[in-house]
Structure formats: structure tokens, C-alpha cells
Design an enzyme around this catalytic site. Structure first.
Site, PDB file in Angstrom:
ATOM      1  CG  HIS F  13     -37.195  11.017 -10.039  1.00  0.00           C
ATOM      2  ND1 HIS F  13     -37.441  10.869 -11.380  1.00  0.00           N
ATOM      3  CD2 HIS F  13     -36.065  10.284  -9.794  1.00  0.00           C
ATOM      4  CE1 HIS F  13     -36.525  10.101 -11.924  1.00  0.00           C
ATOM      5  NE2 HIS F  13     -35.675   9.730 -11.002  1.00  0.00           N
ATOM      6  CB  CYS F  32     -36.171   3.992 -11.522  1.00  0.00           C
ATOM      7  SG  CYS F  32     -34.560   4.094 -12.294  1.00  0.00           S
ATOM      8  CG  HIS F  38     -33.640   7.362  -7.169  1.00  0.00           C
ATOM      9  ND1 HIS F  38     -34.871   6.802  -7.481  1.00  0.00           N
ATOM     10  CD2 HIS F  38     -33.158   7.812  -8.355  1.00  0.00           C
ATOM     11  CE1 HIS F  38     -35.097   6.893  -8.770  1.00  0.00           C
ATOM     12  NE2 HIS F  38     -34.073   7.501  -9.324  1.00  0.00           N
ATOM     13  CG  HIS F  40     -31.213  11.520 -10.968  1.00  0.00           C
ATOM     14  ND1 HIS F  40     -30.269  10.534 -11.079  1.00  0.00           N
ATOM     15  CD2 HIS F  40     -32.413  10.904 -11.098  1.00  0.00           C
ATOM     16  CE1 HIS F  40     -30.862   9.367 -11.286  1.00  0.00           C
ATOM     17  NE2 HIS F  40     -32.166   9.560 -11.294  1.00  0.00           N
ATOM     18  CG  ASP F  78     -32.047  23.506  -6.730  1.00  0.00           C
ATOM     19  OD1 ASP F  78     -31.551  22.381  -6.925  1.00  0.00           O
ATOM     20  OD2 ASP F  78     -31.472  24.393  -6.080  1.00  0.00           O
ATOM     21  CG  HIS F  79     -32.079  21.665  -2.848  1.00  0.00           C
ATOM     22  ND1 HIS F  79     -31.293  22.175  -3.844  1.00  0.00           N
ATOM     23  CD2 HIS F  79     -31.214  21.152  -1.931  1.00  0.00           C
ATOM     24  CE1 HIS F  79     -30.012  21.992  -3.539  1.00  0.00           C
ATOM     25  NE2 HIS F  79     -29.934  21.368  -2.388  1.00  0.00           N
ATOM     26  CD  GLU F 123     -33.252  10.412 -14.967  1.00  0.00           C
ATOM     27  OE1 GLU F 123     -34.422  10.742 -14.769  1.00  0.00           O
ATOM     28  OE2 GLU F 123     -32.939   9.308 -15.471  1.00  0.00           O
TER      29      GLU F 123
END
Lengths: 134, 134, 134, 134, 134, 134
Positions: F13, F32, F38, F40, F78-79, F123
């Protein structure tokens, strides 16, 4: 102010309702109902809520709380088969929820009524329950 | 909506009530009262409760919260002897409960009153306290 | 086959070389040299390597290893000031490295020479050392 | 280059040597020998050592390793009673050491011989073993 | 004697081999090859092996090691897209294995050759790699 | 009685408000907001509060809760790149707070209204949020 003591115990159990036959138990509880038991490292957090005693700076001495947990809970359930060895679960399915209620009721008798109690019990790294009384 | 920032600090302390002699301190506080101090890795979680700011999507910017905790708490207590170096504990026994109250009061002055604050402080892997104000 | 037992102890210390003055100590050791001590929750892992005893299925009984660690290490260092209370560090700077060597030497005398020993000691969540003998 | 995949399984067991009577088992294995079993959340780390495949950038695809562990180990032992349900422990005491050897031997047959394998198995937060073959 | 410092960084990446088309990448790398990237909290442990300096009691000052890791690794990769922002991965698939080799090579230039280095990198709670040089 | 299931997902994100230019986004969101994203490892805890069903000993079967979380949340995020791949964040900044609200709203439609729901989302090891509805 709330304080918390964490202790662990290792026990075997199976999820099983006596009124149901094996097929029904397997359908509802899956592999948790396998007849020969499996087991967990239970991690117990006991939270006690109250005011700080100005004499000691404690709500309740964490050493005292530790000894109550060891005497009443760890001594009772550690290295036991909850279904076979523990009368508390003779007629009560040892789900995490029911174990937490049993622990809460035992501790309630040992800890002064002026304190609120909450019991958190984790069964695995992913499953956890919390009970704070009715 | 609640948000949480975790930071740590390492400090020495002993539990000790000045009005009591050494024997009484040892009786009440056990090895926590040993005269030459021991220490802990304190882990602090600061929870802030409020509404999401629609401009940023934040309750409070966690970077801002981090800097407040580092300036006000870590800078003050990290690598210190709580009894000897910190005026906050000159006349206050540095139990986990009292440290949490001190931290809560310091942070309360730096965080807008529209937010509720809760401070969780763990002293060891087994001992933890939580304070959310009176 | 290697086995491991983990125990913890809480102690105060400062990093400090007697031959150096305070300014030099501060320059080299930073806030770890503050004169009134700070402290840590030390986490100790003792690894023992050897063959499985076919009678028991153990390399060494982990209960036995636990009791050796509690008697020799936890009893000795828990709730102590390493610099002031422990003769082992009278002339030895209590860095994590030196504490690990001291622990290794103490355990070496209590555990049969047919077993190799490795000592892992973590001082914080971010700092860790390991010593397996010379 | 070494890579590691972690999986968990929950099982019941007791430590018990058939040639010994109950009193002898209790003397040697303590509460781990209680007749009705207890249990653990076993955490398994499988380390595979080899060279990076320049085509993929992998030593072994961690998805593949995951599926081997799930098929061969988790499927076999999860929610089982190691003593009663698993032929591997019919004549072998299910200590952590012996479980690790059994797992290592099973995985050795499924992973190409050009890779070294190490199995780490933790039984509780404090007890862990590691086996890398003979 | 080995010492270890742990730091973390958060980055986006995708697994992707330029010589292969999207279908082949998806077949080999699964959802790790999704075109718009995903990300991880990478946890890095840097182990340095050498002798204790009798002056300081350190192998290497952990503060120094921390600053090298922050300058060379965290500054470089934190909050970056490894594929797009980092020239190291322009022609190298950013698998955990390859990231560990890149980190090891960067640190090798900054840490005295008399010390051995090992880099452990975890990508998730279940996936981890370790590289100690060729 | 409250029960909790924990699952994880890995996503990319960036924090970014469309009405603001890059300079303003950088000023408010710092690294950010870097344009190439980037990522998490998000850890999600879903707490469900209600009464124990005396038939099963469950509040809600944790297997059922697990499957709802996997289907509705992990499958969805996810992913993925939250900004690019997920319509939920087309016009909503994917802060931890906003992600938690989105997850809470999705789960609210799948879990019976007689149960209260709380969503905790971490996070990083240091940043966490919690949302229990309005």
C-alpha cells in the site's frame, strides 16, 4: 487499574458431547473430536481490576496472584487429560470457552470480591477466548 | 477507533517503602526489594481512542504518537535507575502500577483531551498492568 | 541431536571499565555506563548436544537441565545487581558477551563433558549473543 | 544458504517405557508419564540447506516445502495421540528428541539428497530440540 | 562468540523473472508474482562472529552494528518497492534468498574481515532464510 | 464471553490523498507516501462476543470464523496492492484505521447481529489499531 499474570499448562482433551454419537460429534467438532485425544499448550492470562493500595503500590501482589494461579489452576490441569482426569469436565465439553468459565469460577472464590476478574485463555497461536463473568 | 504504539525502555528499580525498615520491605516485596536494584526491559503500549480524521485517515498520526512517547517517556526513563534518577519516584514506590500511572499523567498533558488514553506496561513476559485514568 | 531449555532472569548492570574515568566510559559505552545502573530481562537459552539415551529417549532430561539452570544461574543472578552483588563481575565488565562466557563456564562444570554446550543470551528484543566454548 | 518453513500441530502424548512399570515410569518421567496423556502445541521448523537455483532465486520453493510438511507431518500427527494413533511411536517413546528424528527421517525421503535438512521442534515455550541427521 | 542485532524494514516486492511471460511467472511464483506487488515486514538478524575485545568486553559494539544496519540496509530498503526503487534487484528476483545475499554483500564491505557474518531474514512468521557467505 | 481468531495477510500500500499533490502527501505521510508502494505483514485478530451455545460449548465455532475470515478478508487482500487492486480503497486512504473499518463492515454482514465484533489489526510490531463499530 488492571494487572495481569500469565501462566501456562499443557493438557490433553477432545471435544465431545455425550448425548451425540461419534458421527455427529465428528460432524460438529471435526478432528477436535478424535477419540484418542489431542492436546495443547494453554496460555492463561488472569487480569484483576481494582484500586492501587497506597501502602504497597500494588492492586494485588503479583506474587500472590501467581501462587493462586499455580495452586488452583496449573496444579489442577497441567499434564492432565481434561476429559478423563478432571471432574469439572465430566459433564461439560472442554472447549476453550468452557475451560475459561471453569477457571474464572475457581479464581472468583479465591480473589476478594472488590476486584473484577477477567480470564484470557489461548489454545493455539490463533485461537483465544476471554471471560469476565456474567 | 483505538490505535496503539509500542515502545520499550530498560531501567533499574527496587520496590521499597521508606517508612518501613529493610526487614519489613523484604517481607512484603521479597527479592524485588534487594538493596542494590535489579532491572527490566519495560514494554509500553499506548492506546489512544478517538474518531478517524477524514482528511488523513488517522486517529492520531502514529509517527506523532511515537515522537511523544520517545520524548516524554523513553528519554526520561531509558537506562535510568527509577528510584535514584527519576524525581517522579522520589516518594513513590516504582511498582508497575505506579509507573503506569506516572506515564499516563505525563502523556495526558501532551495528548488532546478529546482522546481517551490507556497505558499498558509489561515488566516481564508474565507481568503486565493497564491504566486508563480515573 | 541438540536440546534447549529457556529460562529468564532480571538484573541490573552498568557497562564500566575501572581503568577508565567516567568521561571515557561514557564515550565508549554511552548510556549503558550511567552511574546508577539500568537493567534487563535476560532470556537464556542453554543448548546441549549429544546422543539420545535409548533408555529414556532423552539427550539430557530437560527437567534436570532446568534445575541446573535454576540453581546455578537464576538463583545467582536473578534480581541482582551484576556489578555490585556478583563476584564474577567484580573485575569483569558485564557485557552480554562476558555474561554468556561466565554462564557457559559455570554450566560446563555441571554438565558431563561428553555433551557440547552452547549458551544464547538475549539482553533486549534486539540484542543477543551466543557462546559455545573456545 | 538455508531456508526455513514453520508449521504447527497439536497432539497428545505421554512419556512411557513399556519395559518399566508405572512406578519406574513416574520416577523417571514425572508428570509427563501420567497415564491419561497430556498434550502440546508442537512448533516445527524445517531448515533446508543448499544452493540458490539461479532460475527461480529459490533454494527450494517454500510453497513446495510447506506442502511436503503439511502432507507428511501435519496430516500425520495433528490432533492425534502419538502413543495410540501413530505406528511410529508404537515401540518408541515420543520424547521431543524421538519425534524430531522420526520427522527428519520422513522428510529425508521427500527432499532431494543434495539438500541438508535440519528439524527444530519446540514442545513448549521453554523446551526445544534440533536434529540434523547422523 | 557470536553477537546479533535485529532490525526491521517494510517493503513491497513481487517475484518475477523477466525472461518469462506472465503465465510462466504465475505458474512458478503463484500469487507472489501478482503484477501490482504485495509487501512484507522483513525482520533482519545480523550475526557477527569473532573474539571478545578485552578492553570493551564486546565482539563488536552493538550500537555500531545497529548504525551500520540502519545506514546500509534500513535506509536503503525501508518503505521501498524492491523491484522498482532498488537497483540491486533490477536484474535479480527479490526472493528472500536473494535479498539475504544482497544484504550480506553490503555488510561484508562495512565489517572487518576478521569477523564472520551471518544474515537471517524472515519474510513472514513462517518463512525465513539464512546466509553466511560462500 | 469473547472469542478470537487470528489470521495474517501480506499486502502492498501507500498512504496518499488524491486531493493533495505529492509534496503535501509527503509532508503529511512521510515515507508511507512513497509513490512505488511498500508493504506489510498484516496480522488480524477478530473478536466475537456473545453467549456460549450450551449444545456445542462454543460462542461461534472457531473453524467457521476462520473460514469466514479466509474467504472474506485473506482471499480479498492477501498478496494484493490495496491502492490498485482493491476497490474498497479506490477513494479511501488505506491507513490501518481505514482498513480495520473496511474489514469490520465486511465481517458484520457475515456474522449474526446477536454477536458484537471487534477487529484488531497490526501493521508492524509497533503499530496496531482496534475497531468495534460505531
Amino acid at each position: 487499574m488492571k494487572i495481569c499474570r500469565r501462566e501456562t499448562f499443557n493438557a490433553a482433551h477432545r471435544l465431545f458431547k455425550q448425548e451425540w454419537d461419534d458421527a455427529k460429534n465428528l460432524e460438529v467438532f471435526g478432528k477436535c473430536s478424535y477419540p484418542n485425544y489431542h492436546g495443547h499448550n494453554y496460555a492463561l492470562e488472569v487480569w484483576v481490576e481494582g484500586e492501587i493500595d497506597p501502602n504497597t503500590g500494588f492492586v494485588v501482589d503479583l506474587k500472590t496472584l501467581k501462587h493462586i494461579i499455580l495452586e488452583e489452576i496449573v496444579e489442577r490441569f497441567d499434564h492432565k487429560n481434561l476429559n478423563l482426569d478432571c471432574p469439572e469436565f465430566k459433564d461439560l465439553n472442554p472447549t476453550a470457552e468452557n475451560i475459561a468459565v471453569v477457571i474464572w469460577n475457581i479464581l472468583r472464590k479465591r480473589i476478594d470480591d472488590k476486584f473484577k476478574i477477567e480470564v484470557q485463555l489461548s489454545e493455539t497461536e490463533k485461537n483465544k477466548v476471554s471471560f469476565a463473568g456474567l
